[in-house]
Design an enzyme around this catalytic site. Structure first.
Site, PDB file in Angstrom:
ATOM      1  N   LYS A  52      -9.651  -4.053   2.792  1.00  0.00           N
ATOM      2  CA  LYS A  52     -10.252  -3.516   1.557  1.00  0.00           C
ATOM      3  C   LYS A  52     -11.012  -2.255   1.908  1.00  0.00           C
ATOM      4  O   LYS A  52     -11.449  -2.089   3.048  1.00  0.00           O
ATOM      5  CB  LYS A  52     -11.220  -4.544   0.968  1.00  0.00           C
ATOM      6  CG  LYS A  52     -11.490  -4.358  -0.505  1.00  0.00           C
ATOM      7  CD  LYS A  52     -10.435  -5.046  -1.337  1.00  0.00           C
ATOM      8  CE  LYS A  52     -10.607  -4.818  -2.808  1.00  0.00           C
ATOM      9  NZ  LYS A  52      -9.767  -5.761  -3.587  1.00  0.00           N
ATOM     10  N   ASP A  59      -8.624  -0.779  -7.269  1.00  0.00           N
ATOM     11  CA  ASP A  59      -9.554  -1.869  -7.589  1.00  0.00           C
ATOM     12  C   ASP A  59     -10.494  -1.243  -8.628  1.00  0.00           C
ATOM     13  O   ASP A  59     -10.120  -0.239  -9.252  1.00  0.00           O
ATOM     14  CB  ASP A  59     -10.294  -2.341  -6.313  1.00  0.00           C
ATOM     15  CG  ASP A  59     -10.969  -3.711  -6.497  1.00  0.00           C
ATOM     16  OD1 ASP A  59     -10.281  -4.721  -6.379  1.00  0.00           O
ATOM     17  OD2 ASP A  59     -12.184  -3.755  -6.792  1.00  0.00           O
TER      18      ASP A  59
HETATM   19  N1  GLU Z   1      -7.504  -4.793  -5.835  1.00  0.00           N
HETATM   20  C1  GLU Z   1      -6.503  -5.779  -6.135  1.00  0.00           C
HETATM   21  C2  GLU Z   1      -6.961  -7.132  -5.598  1.00  0.00           C
HETATM   22  O1  GLU Z   1      -8.152  -7.399  -5.586  1.00  0.00           O
HETATM   23  C3  GLU Z   1      -5.111  -5.363  -5.717  1.00  0.00           C
HETATM   24  C4  GLU Z   1      -4.887  -5.112  -4.253  1.00  0.00           C
HETATM   25  C5  GLU Z   1      -3.518  -4.557  -3.907  1.00  0.00           C
HETATM   26  O2  GLU Z   1      -2.633  -4.467  -4.766  1.00  0.00           O
HETATM   27  O3  GLU Z   1      -3.352  -4.229  -2.741  1.00  0.00           O
HETATM   28  O4  GLU Z   1      -6.202  -7.980  -5.238  1.00  0.00           O
END
Ligand code: GLU
Length: 449
Positions: free
Chosen positions: A129, A169
């Protein structure tokens, strides 16, 4: 707080000492540790190989300066993060969050959660992340672009389609992914589509990716209800948030015959007992990027309340927290239970506090935990990467069908796991254990790395 054994308590203590002040990260770790005892008892190899100790320590953490110039010519500085948490199952994968609340504790909790969530999708994805404390609110398109370009000027050296694949996100949507991709391409001279997901449809993006988290949430909630001889049809739903997840959860819920009576943003919520007009919400939020309070100008029958967390006092059958972490506390959970709520589905990451989850589980409320319930977004990112790898693009129906299958499989896996460990119906425990087993077994296979 649920009691944990001495071994896990020691790990918890170390987590707090090593990651001082990072309360959200402590909370996410604690929530997982509370459910692991039976697994560790069943398979002592995990303890011997230090699996839990390794799982809570990110493989790599990158913190960097992001300088950019605002529209007045003033230089501004933000802090950028990328936490590459775990690569046992595949390359690091997870979104980027741009929000003033971002600091290492937020990114670490999100990366930790992502590792488990990605495991549940059944796709070969590790967890990571990133993000920044940059506040996109009130910034011009040009400012956002300059910020994204500066952010990528550092990030590009750490990512790659086989290394680490960011996505969106909170605060990072299609527009930001476009700016980030453009800068990556310019620096590397490579049209490496699989390096980011959430791309535009004409340049390597996947149909359904925009809708995926919200749709996936509704698919799993419907599966959970049907497993209990019920369904979404005719139900009243309260959804917090009005971003990507909330909007497409509402869209799919309406399609399945439910009524959405309230939605919110960080300033407050609108209550429309006749049913929220989703087109109006989309216009305010997606097109105008304005505040949700504007809804009452268009629909005077609705009321506006300037306190977002009060949304949980509204009587409903189903509550879907789709805004942000810790938005639903014990008091809110209490009022939902008193009003006879039937089911909860977590669209955001860690939206319910530990006390709220305990209350729901103790009251046998059907509860779909975030790791499982919002996995549709990243699962569809994996489908986007598959299409990029195949130099192909699939129809909406094809991607949507795969998403539905994935969400059903996740539900089956986590409910079967809860049953296997004599905790029938406890889906948070089922999700933690099922995903832990996948990641832990891969780590055992790969040796001490
Ligand atoms: N931010 C999204 C999550 O919390 C998507 C992450 C992604 O597609 O890599 O899962």
């Amino acid at each position: 707080m649920v009691k944990i054994n001495n071994y896990l308590e020691k790990i918890m203590k170390k987590t707090r000492e090593r990651n001082k002040g990072e309360q959200e990260f402590h909370q996410a770790v604690r929530e997982v540790l509370e459910t692991l005892e039976p697994v560790l008892e069943k398979k002592p190899e995990y303890r011997k190989a230090g699996i839990v100790e390794r799982l809570i320590e990110p493989e790599r953490q990158i913190v960097f300066r992001v300088p950019w110039m605002d529209d007045q010519g003033q230089t501004r500085i933000n802090r950028g993060f990328r936490v590459e948490f775990n690569s046992a199952l595949g390359p690091y994968k997870g979104g980027l969050r741009f929000h003033p609340s971002v600091y290492s504790g937020i990114i670490k909790f999100l990366g930790f959660e992502q590792t488990f969530k990605n495991a549940l999708t059944g796709r070969p994805l590790g967890g990571g992340k990133g993000g920044s404390d940059f506040n996109p609110k009130g910034k011009s398109r040009e400012e956002v672009m300059r910020f994204c370009q500066s952010f990528m000027t550092e990030l590009y050296r750490h990512i790659g389609e086989k290394t680490d694949i960011p996505a969106g996100d909170i605060g990072v949507g299609g527009r930001e992914i476009g700016f980030l991709f453009g800068q990556y391409k310019r620096i590397t001279n490579r049209f490496e589509a699989g390096v980011l997901t959430g791309k535009g449809i004409d340049w390597g993006g996947s149909l359904v990716r925009t809708e995926a988290t919200g749709y996936g949430l509704i698919y799993i909630v419907e599966e959970m209800l049907q497993d209990n001889d019920n369904s979404l049809s005719g139900k009243e739903i309260v959804i917090s948030g009005s971003g990507n997840v909330a909007i497409y959860a509402a869209e799919k819920a309406l399609e399945l015959g439910a009524r959405v009576t309230a939605m919110s943003d960080s300033d407050g919520f609108v209550h429309d007992p006749e049913g929220i007009n989703l087109a109006a919400i989309k216009e305010i939020k997606e097109e105008k990027r304005n505040r949700i309070s504007e809804y009452t100008d268009m629909h005077p029958r609705a009321s506006y309340h300037p306190e977002s967390s009060e949304i949980w006092t509204i009587d409903c059958d189903i509550a879907l927290p789709c805004a942000t972490q810790n938005e639903l506390d014990e008091k809110s959970a209490q009022s939902l239970v008193e009003n006879g709520v039937l089911a909860i589905g977590e669209g955001a990451n860690m939206p319910s506090t530990p006390e709220a989850i305990e209350l729901f589980v103790n009251h046998d409320i059907h509860f779909a935990p975030a790791k499982a319930a919002n996995a549709g977004g990243v699962a569809t990112s994996a489908l986007e990467m598959t299409q990029n790898g195949m130099w192909d693009s699939w129809s909406f129906e094809r991607v949507d069908e795969k998403l539905q299958r994935i969400m059903k499989d996740i539900y089956k896996l986590i409910s079967a796991t809860a049953r296997k460990y004599n905790m029938e119906g406890n889906l948070p425990a089922g999700a933690n254990i099922a995903s832990f087993e996948k990641v832990a077994d891969a780590m055992l296979d790969q040796g001490v790395v």
